[in-house]
Enzyme design. Structure first.
Site, PDB file in Angstrom:
ATOM      1  N   LYS A 111       0.848  -1.288  -0.047  1.00  0.00           N
ATOM      2  CA  LYS A 111      -0.226  -0.025   0.167  1.00  0.00           C
ATOM      3  C   LYS A 111       0.758   1.235   0.018  1.00  0.00           C
ATOM      4  O   LYS A 111       0.282   2.406  -0.460  1.00  0.00           O
ATOM      5  CB  LYS A 111      -1.089  -0.063   1.344  1.00  0.00           C
ATOM      6  CG  LYS A 111      -2.162  -0.798   1.221  1.00  0.00           C
ATOM      7  CD  LYS A 111      -3.340  -0.449   2.007  1.00  0.00           C
ATOM      8  CE  LYS A 111      -4.461  -1.641   2.009  1.00  0.00           C
ATOM      9  NZ  LYS A 111      -5.484  -1.221   2.993  1.00  0.00           N
ATOM     10  N   LYS A 192      -4.555 -10.089  -6.058  1.00  0.00           N
ATOM     11  CA  LYS A 192      -5.569 -10.507  -5.600  1.00  0.00           C
ATOM     12  C   LYS A 192      -6.918  -9.392  -5.847  1.00  0.00           C
ATOM     13  O   LYS A 192      -6.416  -8.419  -6.363  1.00  0.00           O
ATOM     14  CB  LYS A 192      -5.427 -10.494  -3.992  1.00  0.00           C
ATOM     15  CG  LYS A 192      -5.664  -9.049  -3.393  1.00  0.00           C
ATOM     16  CD  LYS A 192      -6.081  -9.355  -2.083  1.00  0.00           C
ATOM     17  CE  LYS A 192      -6.245  -7.947  -1.186  1.00  0.00           C
ATOM     18  NZ  LYS A 192      -6.753  -7.748  -0.043  1.00  0.00           N
ATOM     19  N   LYS A 195     -11.160  -4.360  -3.601  1.00  0.00           N
ATOM     20  CA  LYS A 195     -12.041  -3.305  -3.768  1.00  0.00           C
ATOM     21  C   LYS A 195     -11.435  -1.890  -4.235  1.00  0.00           C
ATOM     22  O   LYS A 195     -11.936  -1.179  -4.775  1.00  0.00           O
ATOM     23  CB  LYS A 195     -12.833  -3.029  -2.715  1.00  0.00           C
ATOM     24  CG  LYS A 195     -12.343  -3.036  -1.375  1.00  0.00           C
ATOM     25  CD  LYS A 195     -13.447  -2.907  -0.192  1.00  0.00           C
ATOM     26  CE  LYS A 195     -13.224  -3.856   0.939  1.00  0.00           C
ATOM     27  NZ  LYS A 195     -12.223  -3.515   2.049  1.00  0.00           N
TER      28      LYS A 195
HETATM   29  P1  AMP Z   1     -10.507  -6.071   3.026  1.00  0.00           P
HETATM   30  O1  AMP Z   1     -11.194  -5.873   1.725  1.00  0.00           O
HETATM   31  O2  AMP Z   1      -8.857  -5.852   2.894  1.00  0.00           O
HETATM   32  O3  AMP Z   1     -11.207  -5.326   4.041  1.00  0.00           O
HETATM   33  O4  AMP Z   1     -10.636  -7.676   3.245  1.00  0.00           O
HETATM   34  C1  AMP Z   1     -11.647  -8.011   4.149  1.00  0.00           C
HETATM   35  C2  AMP Z   1     -11.770  -9.709   4.067  1.00  0.00           C
HETATM   36  O5  AMP Z   1     -11.794 -10.043   2.785  1.00  0.00           O
HETATM   37  C3  AMP Z   1     -10.287 -10.077   4.707  1.00  0.00           C
HETATM   38  O6  AMP Z   1     -10.543 -11.437   5.600  1.00  0.00           O
HETATM   39  C4  AMP Z   1      -9.649 -10.368   3.458  1.00  0.00           C
HETATM   40  O7  AMP Z   1      -8.519 -11.436   3.528  1.00  0.00           O
HETATM   41  C5  AMP Z   1     -10.739 -11.174   2.578  1.00  0.00           C
HETATM   42  N1  AMP Z   1     -10.463 -10.800   1.205  1.00  0.00           N
HETATM   43  C6  AMP Z   1     -10.169  -9.532   0.480  1.00  0.00           C
HETATM   44  N2  AMP Z   1      -9.982  -9.772  -0.858  1.00  0.00           N
HETATM   45  C7  AMP Z   1      -9.952 -11.082  -0.995  1.00  0.00           C
HETATM   46  C8  AMP Z   1      -9.463 -11.933  -2.074  1.00  0.00           C
HETATM   47  N3  AMP Z   1      -9.315 -11.529  -3.503  1.00  0.00           N
HETATM   48  N4  AMP Z   1      -9.821 -13.234  -1.906  1.00  0.00           N
HETATM   49  C9  AMP Z   1     -10.129 -13.907  -0.733  1.00  0.00           C
HETATM   50  N5  AMP Z   1     -10.310 -13.050   0.314  1.00  0.00           N
HETATM   51  C10 AMP Z   1     -10.439 -11.839   0.221  1.00  0.00           C
END
Ligand code: AMP
Ligand code: TRP
Length: 328
Positions: A111, A192, A195
């Site tokens: 980041k 990955k 968002k």
């Molecule tokens: P975040 O979007 O970073 O707040 O992630 C929220 C949750 O979603 C966390 O547990 C991440 O590990 C999971 N997560 C986010 N992106 C992915 C992805 N592409 N594949 C699987 N899990 C994800």
């Protein structure tokens, strides 16, 4: 009952990766565990957020939790900032965290890469995440693969506190799904699905209308071959699409391979899009109902009320152990 805790940042519209990697497991675990599911707004502000967007996204993520099947009568659903103990324990744990440990965090490296100025909050973010987990002495933390390293640090901090100040914190375990822990971008299977990726075609958003989902999947990158086979090393794009197919249809990877033997990518992608649409449509309908009912504020308020006493007690215990003069 064992305690489960997880959080999602309201830093953009949630993706199919969030759903498959995290939220689906939240829904399962609420049947057998005492659950805490948070919208981690204090984490979201480690990168700049527009205030109106932050408010909207916080409400939206909470509504998506409920729409996905989290039942507020079984699990506490709340906003991190509504329970100030998180921030307070976050500070206490920051003082136990070494710079070197934070410098090694790959999420921080990703980041901050190429940025002229990086907020200090982004750097100390993992100590706040540790506080989120330890403040309830959670046993299990369902997350996607990218959070493994943060969980390791949380475990180290719990052990460090326990050895310095006496056994207190539960050392939590990660709960990472076998398939779906890392859903990749549709345009680049080395990244990955996220968002915050500026390329709209890279991620399926949970609130994308059916036609947008169909278009994104039809444009998803594949290889120049023609075999529908699961092979992460040689066919990362097709393998990623197969994982999504499997998780949305309930079919195993072997069943999918057998079904599409000798067929081209086009038909496979069309079917995949229909499985994703079928998976997300009920969630979207429920989401719209919840948003228009205006019940989210009440759910979040109740959630914060349920958990505040536990969190406040942990902070009092920790401060006492660390040697703070306690008000009498
Ligand atoms: P975040 O979007 O970073 O707040 O992630 C929220 C949750 O979603 C966390 O547990 C991440 O590990 C999971 N997560 C986010 N992106 C992915 C992805 N592409 N594949 C699987 N899990 C994800
Ligand atoms: N860091 C997590 C992410 O980016 C979000 C998060 C904050 C979290 N606090 C947490 C996840 C506590 C699990 C438990 O996805």
């Amino acid at each position: 009952m064992k305690k489960v805790l997880s959080g999602i940042q309201p830093s953009g519209q949630l993706t199919l990766g969030n759903y498959i990697g995290a939220i689906q497991n939240f829904v399962k675990l609420q049947e057998t565990h005492e659950c805490f599911f948070m919208v981690v707004d204090l984490h979201a502000i480690t990168v700049p957020q527009d205030p109106a967007d932050l408010r909207e996204q916080t409400e939206s993520v909470a509504a998506l939790f409920i729409a996905a099947g989290i039942d507020p009568s079984k699990a506490s659903v709340f906003a991190q900032s509504h329970v100030p103990a998180h921030a307070e324990l976050g500070w206490l744990l920051t003082t136990l965290t070494n710079m070197g440990e934070l410098e090694r965090m790959t999420q921080f490296k990703d980041k901050s890469e190429g940025k002229d100025s990086v907020g200090a909050g982004l750097f100390v973010y993992p100590a706040l995440m540790a506080a989120d987990i330890l403040v309830y002495n959670a046993d299990l933390v369902p997350v996607g693969d990218d959070q493994k390293q943060h969980l390791e640090l949380t475990r180290d901090l719990a052990q460090r506190f326990n050895s310095r100040y006496g056994d207190y914190f539960t050392v939590p375990e990660p709960y990472i799904p076998k398939v779906g822990a890392r859903i990749m971008s549709l345009d680049d299977a080395s990244k990955k699905m996220s968002k915050s990726n500026p390329n709209a075609g890279s991620a399926i958003k949970l609130l994308d209308p059916p036609d947008v989902i169909r278009k994104k999947i039809s444009r998803a990158t594949t290889d120049s071959g023609r075999e529908i086979k699961y092979n992460l090393a040689e066919k990362p794009e097709v393998s990623n699409l197969m994982s999504i197919y499997s998780l949305c249809s309930g079919m195993s990877l072997e069943e999918i391979e057998a079904k599409y033997e000798g067929q081209m990518y086009g038909g496979f992608k069309k079917d995949l899009a229909e499985h994703v649409v079928a998976k997300l449509e009920p969630l979207q309908t429920k989401y719209n109902e919840i948003r228009s009912s205006g019940t989210i504020h009440e759910i979040l308020k109740q959630g914060a009320e349920n958990v505040s006493e536990i969190a406040n007690q942990t902070v009092r215990d920790v401060k006492e152990r660390m040697g703070f003069l306690m008000p009498r």
